[in-house]
Design a protein around this motif. Structure first.
Motif, short mmCIF file in Angstrom:
data_model
loop_
_atom_site.label_atom_id
_atom_site.label_comp_id
_atom_site.label_asym_id
_atom_site.label_seq_id
_atom_site.Cartn_x
_atom_site.Cartn_y
_atom_site.Cartn_z
N THR A 32 0.84 -1.19 0.00
CA THR A 32 0.00 0.00 0.00
C THR A 32 0.89 1.26 0.00
OG1 THR A 32 -1.47 -1.27 1.45
CG2 THR A 32 -1.90 1.08 1.31
N PRO A 33 0.47 2.35 -0.68
CA PRO A 33 1.24 3.58 -0.59
C PRO A 33 1.51 3.96 0.88
CG PRO A 33 -0.45 3.82 -2.26
CD PRO A 33 -0.69 2.48 -1.59
N GLY A 34 2.76 4.35 1.15
CA GLY A 34 3.12 4.77 2.50
C GLY A 34 3.72 3.69 3.38
N VAL A 35 3.75 2.45 2.91
CA VAL A 35 4.32 1.39 3.77
C VAL A 35 5.85 1.39 3.77
CG1 VAL A 35 2.36 -0.21 3.74
CG2 VAL A 35 4.12 -0.39 1.97
N GLY A 36 6.45 2.05 2.78
CA GLY A 36 7.92 2.14 2.78
C GLY A 36 8.60 1.48 1.59
N LYS A 37 7.87 1.29 0.50
CA LYS A 37 8.43 0.59 -0.67
C LYS A 37 9.67 1.28 -1.24
CE LYS A 37 4.61 0.95 -2.96
NZ LYS A 37 3.77 1.54 -1.90
N THR A 38 9.56 2.59 -1.47
CA THR A 38 10.67 3.30 -2.12
C THR A 38 11.91 3.30 -1.22
OG1 THR A 38 9.13 4.65 -3.36
CG2 THR A 38 11.36 5.52 -3.14
N THR A 39 11.70 3.59 0.05
CA THR A 39 12.81 3.62 1.01
C THR A 39 13.51 2.26 1.04
OG1 THR A 39 11.44 5.11 2.31
CG2 THR A 39 13.39 4.22 3.39
N VAL A 40 12.71 1.21 1.19
CA VAL A 40 13.27 -0.14 1.33
C VAL A 40 13.87 -0.64 0.01
CG1 VAL A 40 12.60 -2.56 1.71
CG2 VAL A 40 11.86 -0.80 3.32
N ASP A 95 10.21 -1.22 -7.71
CA ASP A 95 9.47 -0.55 -6.63
C ASP A 95 8.14 -0.02 -7.14
OD1 ASP A 95 8.53 1.38 -4.77
OD2 ASP A 95 10.08 2.83 -5.33
N ARG A 120 1.37 8.88 7.40
CA ARG A 120 2.25 9.18 6.26
C ARG A 120 1.47 9.75 5.08
NH1 ARG A 120 5.60 3.57 6.82
NH2 ARG A 120 6.65 4.08 8.76
N THR A 159 6.77 -4.02 8.55
CA THR A 159 7.78 -2.97 8.76
C THR A 159 7.54 -2.22 10.07
OG1 THR A 159 6.48 -1.27 7.65
CG2 THR A 159 7.93 -2.59 6.26
N LYS A 162 10.07 -1.06 12.90
CA LYS A 162 11.43 -1.40 12.45
C LYS A 162 12.01 -0.24 11.66
CE LYS A 162 9.92 -6.16 12.01
NZ LYS A 162 9.29 -7.10 11.08
N PRO A 164 14.17 1.10 8.31
CA PRO A 164 14.33 0.57 6.95
C PRO A 164 15.48 -0.43 6.86
CG PRO A 164 13.88 2.92 6.86
CD PRO A 164 14.06 2.58 8.31
N VAL A 167 14.41 -3.76 8.08
CA VAL A 167 13.52 -4.41 7.10
C VAL A 167 14.36 -5.07 6.00
CG1 VAL A 167 11.74 -3.98 5.35
CG2 VAL A 167 11.56 -2.92 7.60
N1 LIG Z 1 10.78 0.38 8.55
C1 LIG Z 1 10.53 1.27 7.60
N2 LIG Z 1 10.59 0.90 6.31
C2 LIG Z 1 10.33 1.79 5.34
N3 LIG Z 1 10.01 3.08 5.55
C3 LIG Z 1 9.95 3.52 6.81
C4 LIG Z 1 10.19 2.63 7.88
N4 LIG Z 1 10.06 3.31 9.02
C5 LIG Z 1 9.75 4.56 8.67
N5 LIG Z 1 9.69 4.72 7.35
C6 LIG Z 1 9.36 5.98 6.66
O1 LIG Z 1 8.11 5.82 6.02
C7 LIG Z 1 8.06 6.58 4.81
C8 LIG Z 1 7.73 5.62 3.68
O2 LIG Z 1 7.74 6.29 2.46
P1 LIG Z 1 8.01 5.56 1.09
O3 LIG Z 1 9.26 4.76 1.15
O4 LIG Z 1 7.93 6.62 0.01
O5 LIG Z 1 6.74 4.59 0.99
P2 LIG Z 1 6.00 4.05 -0.32
O6 LIG Z 1 7.02 3.95 -1.41
O7 LIG Z 1 5.46 2.70 0.09
O8 LIG Z 1 4.88 5.01 -0.61
C9 LIG Z 1 9.42 7.23 4.66
O9 LIG Z 1 9.33 8.53 5.17
C10 LIG Z 1 10.31 6.37 5.54
O10 LIG Z 1 11.40 7.08 6.07
#
Ligand SMILES: Nc1ncnc2c1ncn2[C@@H]1O[C@H](COP(=O)(O)OP(=O)(O)O)[C@@H](O)[C@H]1O
Length: 206
Positions: A32-40, A95, A120, A159, A162, A164, A167
């Motif tokens: 889902t948007p906001g779960v951390g896909k791009t970051t991870v 991603d 988020r 996540t 935790k 990033p 994860v």
């Molecule tokens: N364990 C985690 N894994 C990924 N993102 C995290 C985690 N904890 C906090 N965050 C934060 O959550 C936000 C996720 O954004 P993003 O990576 O753009 O999500 P998505 O791509 O799913 O929309 C970022 O600000 C990131 O720093």
């Protein structure tokens, strides 16, 4: 509410991800948007030395899909076809919340407590309707169910609480151990009441 299936945790050798003779690996990171896909995805690609590809950028650059209002509506069949063709023989982390529709060796489904998703997405300025749609999707496992329909190899990762980095460690460890399918590890029914005000049924528009 979605009836959860039991957790599967099968140990299979790492090479089981790849067909005989294949030396590359495509990893799709969805959720889902906001779960951390791009970051991870970015961190994971760095750790593994893989290319990082965003579905949105890929589709936009190749004219896959069309703009509806301010959003790019992506044709998933066209996306899957183009990505399979381009990524043949390459190590890639893909991603995007549509990445599970692309043929991949493994699909990583990131999950996050819906309360975090609310925070988020509000920060991103999502409309009330888009917020509700996405929080509901996270609550009832929409992307996980889709991913399981599309691919045999699905790893669900929680996540919540935790970093990033943690994860990415968890994903790498599962991949190294050759775990091919793991899901049923989260249950958001306990937070339903807390996110109810953000859902469509909470606003009386069902
Ligand atoms: N364990 C985690 N894994 C990924 N993102 C995290 C985690 N904890 C906090 N965050 C934060 O959550 C936000 C996720 O954004 P993003 O990576 O753009 O999500 P998505 O791509 O799913 O929309 C970022 O600000 C990131 O720093």
């Amino acid at each position: 509410m979605y009836i959860r299936q039991s957790t599967e945790d099968k140990d299979i050798s790492p090479s089981a991800y790849l067909a005989p003779g294949e030396a590359w690996m495509i990893i799709a990171v969805t959720g889902t948007p906001g779960v951390g896909k791009t970051t991870v995805s970015k961190l994971l690609s760095e750790k593994l030395g893989y290319e990082y590809v965003s579905v949105k950028d890929f589709a936009f650059e190749r004219g896959i899909g069309e703009m509806v209002g301010e959003e790019l509506e992506i044709d998933v069949d066209e996306l899957a076809e183009a990505m399979s063709r381009e990524f043949h023989g390459r190590d890639v982390v893909i991603d995007g919340h549509l990445s599970h529709f692309v043929p991949a060796d493994v699909v990583i489904v990131l999950r996050a407590n819906p309360k975090l998703v609310v925070g988020r997405l509000m920060e991103r300025g999502y409309s009330r309707e888009k917020l509700a749609e996405n929080v509901e999707a996270e609550l009832v496992d929409v992307i996980l169910v889709e991913a399981l329909e599309e691919n045999e190899n699905v790893l669900e990762i929680d996540t919540t609480g935790k970093t990033p980095g943690e994860v990415v460690e968890e994903i790498s460890e599962l991949l190294e151990r050759g775990i091919k399918r793991r899901f049923g590890i989260v249950d958001w029914s306990g937070v339903y009441d807390e996110v109810l005000p953000y859902l469509r049924l909470g606003s009386g528009r069902m």
